[in-house]
Design an enzyme around this catalytic site. Structure first.
Site, PDB file in Angstrom:
ATOM      1  N   LYS A 136     -53.737  10.584   7.936  1.00 19.37           N
ATOM      2  CA  LYS A 136     -53.789  12.009   8.263  1.00 19.37           C
ATOM      3  C   LYS A 136     -53.432  12.788   6.998  1.00 19.37           C
ATOM      4  O   LYS A 136     -52.326  12.681   6.476  1.00 19.37           O
ATOM      5  CB  LYS A 136     -52.813  12.352   9.387  1.00 19.37           C
ATOM      6  CG  LYS A 136     -52.828  13.836   9.738  1.00 19.37           C
ATOM      7  CD  LYS A 136     -51.615  14.238  10.543  1.00 19.37           C
ATOM      8  CE  LYS A 136     -51.531  15.757  10.597  1.00 19.37           C
ATOM      9  NZ  LYS A 136     -50.209  16.223  11.049  1.00 19.37           N
ATOM     10  N   GLY A 173     -44.426  23.397  14.158  1.00 21.19           N
ATOM     11  CA  GLY A 173     -43.078  23.522  14.701  1.00 21.19           C
ATOM     12  C   GLY A 173     -42.758  24.846  15.353  1.00 21.19           C
ATOM     13  O   GLY A 173     -41.638  25.048  15.822  1.00 21.19           O
ATOM     14  N   ALA A 175     -50.414  20.919  15.648  1.00 19.22           N
ATOM     15  CA  ALA A 175     -49.391  21.924  15.313  1.00 19.22           C
ATOM     16  C   ALA A 175     -49.427  23.110  16.263  1.00 19.22           C
ATOM     17  O   ALA A 175     -50.492  23.584  16.663  1.00 19.22           O
ATOM     18  CB  ALA A 175     -49.517  22.424  13.882  1.00 19.22           C
ATOM     19  N   GLY A 176     -48.225  23.560  16.619  1.00 14.76           N
ATOM     20  CA  GLY A 176     -48.076  24.775  17.412  1.00 14.76           C
ATOM     21  C   GLY A 176     -47.831  24.571  18.885  1.00 14.76           C
ATOM     22  O   GLY A 176     -47.470  25.508  19.593  1.00 14.76           O
ATOM     23  N   ASN A 233     -45.330  16.647  17.641  1.00 19.76           N
ATOM     24  CA  ASN A 233     -44.060  15.992  17.351  1.00 19.76           C
ATOM     25  C   ASN A 233     -42.906  16.849  17.856  1.00 19.76           C
ATOM     26  O   ASN A 233     -42.184  16.484  18.781  1.00 19.76           O
ATOM     27  CB  ASN A 233     -43.928  15.715  15.856  1.00 19.76           C
ATOM     28  CG  ASN A 233     -42.674  14.939  15.490  1.00 19.76           C
ATOM     29  OD1 ASN A 233     -42.538  14.477  14.381  1.00 19.76           O
ATOM     30  ND2 ASN A 233     -41.734  14.764  16.400  1.00 19.76           N
ATOM     31  N   THR A 234     -42.743  18.044  17.271  1.00 18.60           N
ATOM     32  CA  THR A 234     -41.599  18.890  17.600  1.00 18.60           C
ATOM     33  C   THR A 234     -41.532  19.224  19.082  1.00 18.60           C
ATOM     34  O   THR A 234     -40.437  19.293  19.659  1.00 18.60           O
ATOM     35  CB  THR A 234     -41.640  20.186  16.778  1.00 18.60           C
ATOM     36  OG1 THR A 234     -41.717  19.852  15.387  1.00 18.60           O
ATOM     37  CG2 THR A 234     -40.403  21.033  17.015  1.00 18.60           C
TER      38      THR A 234
END
Length: 262
Positions: free
Chosen positions: A104, A165, A191-192, A213-214
Site C-alpha cells: 500500500k 484518523g 481514511a476518515g 485502523n483508528t
C-alpha cells in the site's frame, strides 16, 4: 448471490472479506490480535516504518500474533513524505517478507492534513510498478487523479473519505461515486471512517472495500467495534447488490389504493 460467491479480488488474489484493517494504536498485541480476528479481515496493513516485523529482534514482533500464513500482509509506507522514501520502504518490506510484492503506497503532503502528495505519489507508483510491485495506492478523492494512478498500473485505488484518523466519514460522496464508476480496478475507501454507518455508506456507493485502523483501535471497546465494522461492511455490500429504491421528493404509498374493499 450467496456470500461465498461475492468475493473481492485484487492483484490476482481473492478474498471473502471486504474489510481491511490496520495494526496501529492498539493497547497491546493481544488486543490487536483479538480485534483483527473478530473483524473477519483477511488483509492486514502494516506500517513498515513504525511496526516491528523482524527489523528489531529485541522488540515484540507483530508477526507473532498476525501470522502471514493466516493473513495477507499489506505493508504500507505511512510516514513517508517523499517518493524516494516510499520506494525504499516498499523494497525493505519485500526483503523482510521474502519477496512479498503487494504493498500500500502512501506519500503524504504535510503533517497537519496527512493528505497525499499527488505528484510524489504518481512518481513512486510508476517506480514501484516498474520494479514489480502490486501497488494499492492511497489518494485524494479526485476522480482524475484516481484514474491516472490506475493508468500507471496500480492494482487498486484507495481514495480518502476524510483526513486520516479524523472520523469525519465520507465528505464527498459524489467524487467517490465517480471514482467507482470510472475505475476498472478495485476502489476502497481509505481514511476518515469513524463508525459503522460510515463503512456501510462506502459499500453502498459501490466501493469494493474499506480500509480502517483508528475507527477500530481508537474506539472505547475496539473488539466490539471490530465486530460492528464487519457487519457494516457486509450490510452495505448487500444493500448495494440489492439495489436501493430511488430517492423521491414526495411520498409514495406502500399500500396502493387500487383494489381496496371500501
Amino acid at each position: 448471490m450467496e456470500a461465498s460467491q461475492d468475493t473481492f479480488t485484487v492483484a490476482g488474489r481473492t478474498f471473502q472479506s471486504r474489510l481491511l484493517v490496520g495494526t496501529g494504536k492498539y493497547r497491546d498485541l493481544d488486543e490487536t490480535r483479538e480485534a483483527i480476528e473478530v473483524s473477519g479481515a483477511e488483509i492486514v496493513t502494516v506500517a513498515i516504518r513504525r511496526t516491528n516485523i523482524g527489523q528489531n529482534p529485541d522488540e515484540p514482533n507483530l508477526l507473532d500474533v498476525i501470522s502471514p500464513e493466516r493473513y495477507t500482509l499489506l505493508p504500507n509506507t505511512a510516514g513517508c513524505y517523499t517518493a524516494k522514501d516510499a520506494v525504499r520502504t516498499c523494497r525493505l518490506a519485500r526483503e523482510l517478507l521474502d519477496g512479498h510484492n503487494l504493498v500500500k503506497l502512501e506519500v503524504l503532503g504535510d503533517e497537519k492534513t496527512l493528505y497525499p502528495d499527488i505528484p510524489a505519489t504518481l512518481e513512486a507508483a510508476e517506480q514501484l510498478v516498474a520494479d514489480g510491485f502490486d501497488v494499492m495506492v492511497y489518494t485524494s478523492d479526485d476522480p482524475i487523479t484516481a484514474k491516472r494512478l490506475e493508468e500507471v498500473g496500480c492494482v487498486a485505488v484507495m481514495p480518502l473519505g476524510a483526513p486520516i484518523g479524523s472520523g469525519l466519514g465520507i465528505q464527498n460522496h459524489w467524487n467517490i461515486l465517480t471514482i467507482v464508476e470510472n475505475a476498472s480496478v478495485p476502489v476502497l475507501v481509505d481514511a476518515g471512517v469513524g463508525t459503522a454507518s460510515d463503512a456501510s455508506e462506502a459499500m453502498e456507493l459501490g466501493c469494493d472495500g474499506v480500509l480502517m485502523n483508528t475507527a477500530i483501535a481508537g474506539a472505547q471497546r475496539p473488539v466490539l467495534m471490530a465486530s460492528a465494522m464487519r457487519k457494516a461492511v457486509e450490510a452495505g455490500r448487500e444493500a448495494y447488490l440489492a439495489g436501493r429504491i430511488p430517492r423521491k421528493r414526495f411520498a409514495s404509498a406502500s399500500s396502493p389504493l387500487e383494489g381496496t374493499f371500501f
